[in-house]
Write a protein that holds these residues in place. Structure first.
Motif, PDB file in Angstrom:
ATOM      1  N   GLY A   7       0.819  -1.204   0.000  1.00 35.00           N
ATOM      2  CA  GLY A   7       0.000   0.000   0.000  1.00 35.00           C
ATOM      3  C   GLY A   7       0.852   1.252   0.000  1.00 35.00           C
ATOM      4  N   ASN A   8       0.522   2.200  -0.890  1.00 36.05           N
ATOM      5  CA  ASN A   8       1.261   3.463  -0.910  1.00 36.05           C
ATOM      6  C   ASN A   8       0.345   4.637  -0.572  1.00 36.05           C
ATOM      7  OD1 ASN A   8      -0.188   3.734  -3.297  1.00 36.05           O
ATOM      8  ND2 ASN A   8       1.513   4.624  -4.449  1.00 36.05           N
ATOM      9  N   GLY A   9      -0.651   4.374   0.278  1.00 34.69           N
ATOM     10  CA  GLY A   9      -1.462   5.448   0.836  1.00 34.69           C
ATOM     11  C   GLY A   9      -0.707   6.141   1.949  1.00 34.69           C
ATOM     12  N   ILE A  10      -1.410   6.966   2.707  1.00 34.30           N
ATOM     13  CA  ILE A  10      -0.722   7.781   3.711  1.00 34.30           C
ATOM     14  C   ILE A  10      -0.099   6.927   4.816  1.00 34.30           C
ATOM     15  CG2 ILE A  10      -2.757   8.212   5.159  1.00 34.30           C
ATOM     16  CD1 ILE A  10       0.092  10.688   4.236  1.00 34.30           C
ATOM     17  N   ALA A  11      -0.699   5.788   5.163  1.00 37.12           N
ATOM     18  CA  ALA A  11      -0.103   4.921   6.187  1.00 37.12           C
ATOM     19  C   ALA A  11       1.220   4.351   5.699  1.00 37.12           C
ATOM     20  CB  ALA A  11      -1.067   3.800   6.571  1.00 37.12           C
ATOM     21  N   GLY A  12       1.238   3.841   4.470  1.00 39.23           N
ATOM     22  CA  GLY A  12       2.474   3.297   3.922  1.00 39.23           C
ATOM     23  C   GLY A  12       3.545   4.357   3.748  1.00 39.23           C
ATOM     24  N   VAL A  13       3.145   5.529   3.287  1.00 38.18           N
ATOM     25  CA  VAL A  13       4.092   6.629   3.090  1.00 38.18           C
ATOM     26  C   VAL A  13       4.737   7.034   4.409  1.00 38.18           C
ATOM     27  CG1 VAL A  13       4.243   9.093   2.537  1.00 38.18           C
ATOM     28  CG2 VAL A  13       3.047   7.534   0.991  1.00 38.18           C
ATOM     29  N   CYS A  14       3.909   7.228   5.439  1.00 38.70           N
ATOM     30  CA  CYS A  14       4.450   7.653   6.742  1.00 38.70           C
ATOM     31  C   CYS A  14       5.323   6.572   7.363  1.00 38.70           C
ATOM     32  CB  CYS A  14       3.309   8.044   7.682  1.00 38.70           C
ATOM     33  SG  CYS A  14       2.491   9.580   7.207  1.00 38.70           S
ATOM     34  N   ALA A  15       4.985   5.315   7.117  1.00 35.45           N
ATOM     35  CA  ALA A  15       5.827   4.228   7.616  1.00 35.45           C
ATOM     36  C   ALA A  15       7.196   4.254   6.946  1.00 35.45           C
ATOM     37  CB  ALA A  15       5.140   2.890   7.371  1.00 35.45           C
ATOM     38  N   ALA A  16       7.213   4.420   5.632  1.00 32.60           N
ATOM     39  CA  ALA A  16       8.485   4.457   4.906  1.00 32.60           C
ATOM     40  C   ALA A  16       9.345   5.625   5.363  1.00 32.60           C
ATOM     41  CB  ALA A  16       8.212   4.548   3.399  1.00 32.60           C
ATOM     42  N   GLU A  17       8.722   6.782   5.560  1.00 34.27           N
ATOM     43  CA  GLU A  17       9.477   7.949   6.010  1.00 34.27           C
ATOM     44  C   GLU A  17      10.045   7.739   7.408  1.00 34.27           C
ATOM     45  OE1 GLU A  17       7.197  11.408   3.411  1.00 34.27           O
ATOM     46  OE2 GLU A  17       6.481  10.925   5.428  1.00 34.27           O
TER      47      GLU A  17
END
Length: 418
Positions: A7-17
């Motif tokens: 998933g590249n929604g906001i949860a996935g994005v914030c996790a990656a960051e």
């Protein structure tokens, strides 16, 4: 070692960051079934109404993946997760290994399973592709039908009205936004929608659609046939969990997680609309599918994946929206209908131009609905999140003019300061 994020929604994005803040080198692979960079799903309704262009959707720059040294796998949906072997597989036979996995696959629109439900011009409002198809169909449409009176249904109806279409909204429940507000607030919202030209019918469901290739009419459970040539179904969402092994990863409505957002499988985490974490007022696992919680859960899950133990306190359901000339805020257990052990107190109403409803359990504020005059909304949210008995009479909070200083000098606090 590889961190794999589904998933590249906001949860996935914030996790990656969050992972990259702590670890600059470990490979990160991010999988998405859409061929797009991370974008704002809540903004889709603004695209539909014409208030914003598609170019405003992205929440990160096109260089996001390169800047964080992420390997994107786009346009591919994971078909299975194998926790024992630490790998995921795709429908085309591809497989990817991982050492730590984040399930951030979000939620899918609830499908309407009635005869004719697969006709052309019957849409859902969940992805950018959905909105592109809807905008392409609007030009030839004459009568629109929106099914569902929740947030998605309301936003869809508003968007279609702004595009100049006459819209009928059919709601199975007794009032709009029944999952967010109580009946009194719901009646105020319904009256406002009708005043602004939306035809709203409650207690009605669709049983079938007519049409050759494209929808031309809807059959209702009260025996009517309603002409329509564009339909948007807004009957809520369900966490995207069908590809997960229920015998290895504990699933209820969503993926159950502990205080560190880890699932029942080792090295597998979940965050966002797919995760079922502790609810601050229900005191049980619950899916609160809202953007800020998805972002926070993603960040905390990423920190834990990277080796920093961080606890997630729990989530609080909350929504703030504008319904024409009404500003609406719903917090926690805003609608106490059918729930035992709760006290509801109200003030204001349609004649006053504002409304406030507070829900209490044993003197503790657990929910609130506020229409207009919600300058003190942050205070009400803080009181709910504290989870302690109110230091002032609950009735005093019903006034929009409540003096916040009374909380600072309440007897309990004054004694504690001595």
């Amino acid at each position: 070692m590889t961190h794999l994020i589904i998933g590249n929604g906001i949860a996935g994005v914030c996790a990656a960051e969050a992972i990259r803040e702590m670890d600059a080198d470990t490979p990160i692979v991010m999988v998405s079934d859409e061929n797009l960079p991370p974008y704002s799903r809540p903004m889709l309704s603004q695209i539909l109404e014409g208030a914003q262009p598609f170019e405003k959707l992205p929440v990160r720059s096109p260089a996001f993946y390169d800047q964080l040294h992420i390997t994107p796998v786009l346009g591919a949906r994971v078909s299975a997760v194998h926790p024992t072997d630490k790998r995921v597989s795709f429908a085309d036979g591809r497989q990817l290994p991982y050492q730590r996995l984040l399930i951030a696959s979000g939620a899918d629109a609830r499908r309407l399973t009635v005869p004719g439900g697969d006709l052309a011009n019957i849409f859902y409002l969940r992805t950018a592709a959905d909105v592109r198809l809807q905008l392409a169909a609007i030009g030839d449409a004459r009568r629109a039908l929106v099914l569902g009176g929740g947030l998605v249904g309301f936003k869809a109806a508003y968007g279609l009205m702004k595009q100049g279409l006459p819209v009928t909204m059919l709601i199975t429940s007794a009032h709009p936004l029944s999952m967010q507000v109580d009946p009194v607030a719901g009646a105020m919202i319904r009256d406002t929608l009708v005043t602004h030209g939306l035809n709203v019918e409650v207690g009605i469901s669709v049983t079938a659609f007519d049409g050759e290739r494209q929808v031309s009419a809807a059959h209702t459970d009260d025996g009517r046939v309603l002409p329509c040539d564009l339909v948007i179904v807004g009957k809520g969402v369900r966490p995207a969990v069908t590809y997960l092994p229920a015998d290895e990863i504990q699933i209820d409505l969503g993926v159950l997680v502990d205080g560190h957002l880890q699932t029942s499988a080792a090295d597998v985490y979940a965050a966002g609309d797919v995760a079922e974490a502790r609810d601050l007022v229900r005191h049980v696992p619950w899916v609160n599918a809202i953007w800020p919680e998805a972002a926070l859960q993603g960040r905390i899950a990423g920190q834990n994946m990277a080796g920093r133990p961080v606890r997630y306190a729990g989530s609080l359901g909350r929504n703030v929206m504008r319904v024409f000339d009404l500003d609406v805020m719903a917090l926690g257990l805003a609608n106490a209908e059918g729930l035992e052990g709760l006290q509801v107190i109200r003030s204001g109403g349609a004649a006053a131009g504002w409304f406030r409803s507070l829900v209490l359990r044993d003197g503790v504020l657990v929910g609130a609905t506020v229409i207009n005059r919600f300058e003190q909304g942050g205070l009400l949210r803080a009181l709910i999140e504290q989870g302690r008995p109110l230091p002032v009479p609950p009735e005093s909070l019903l006034s929009p003019n409540f003096n916040i200083a009374r909380l600072l000098w309440a007897p309990e606090r004054a004694c504690a300061a001595m």
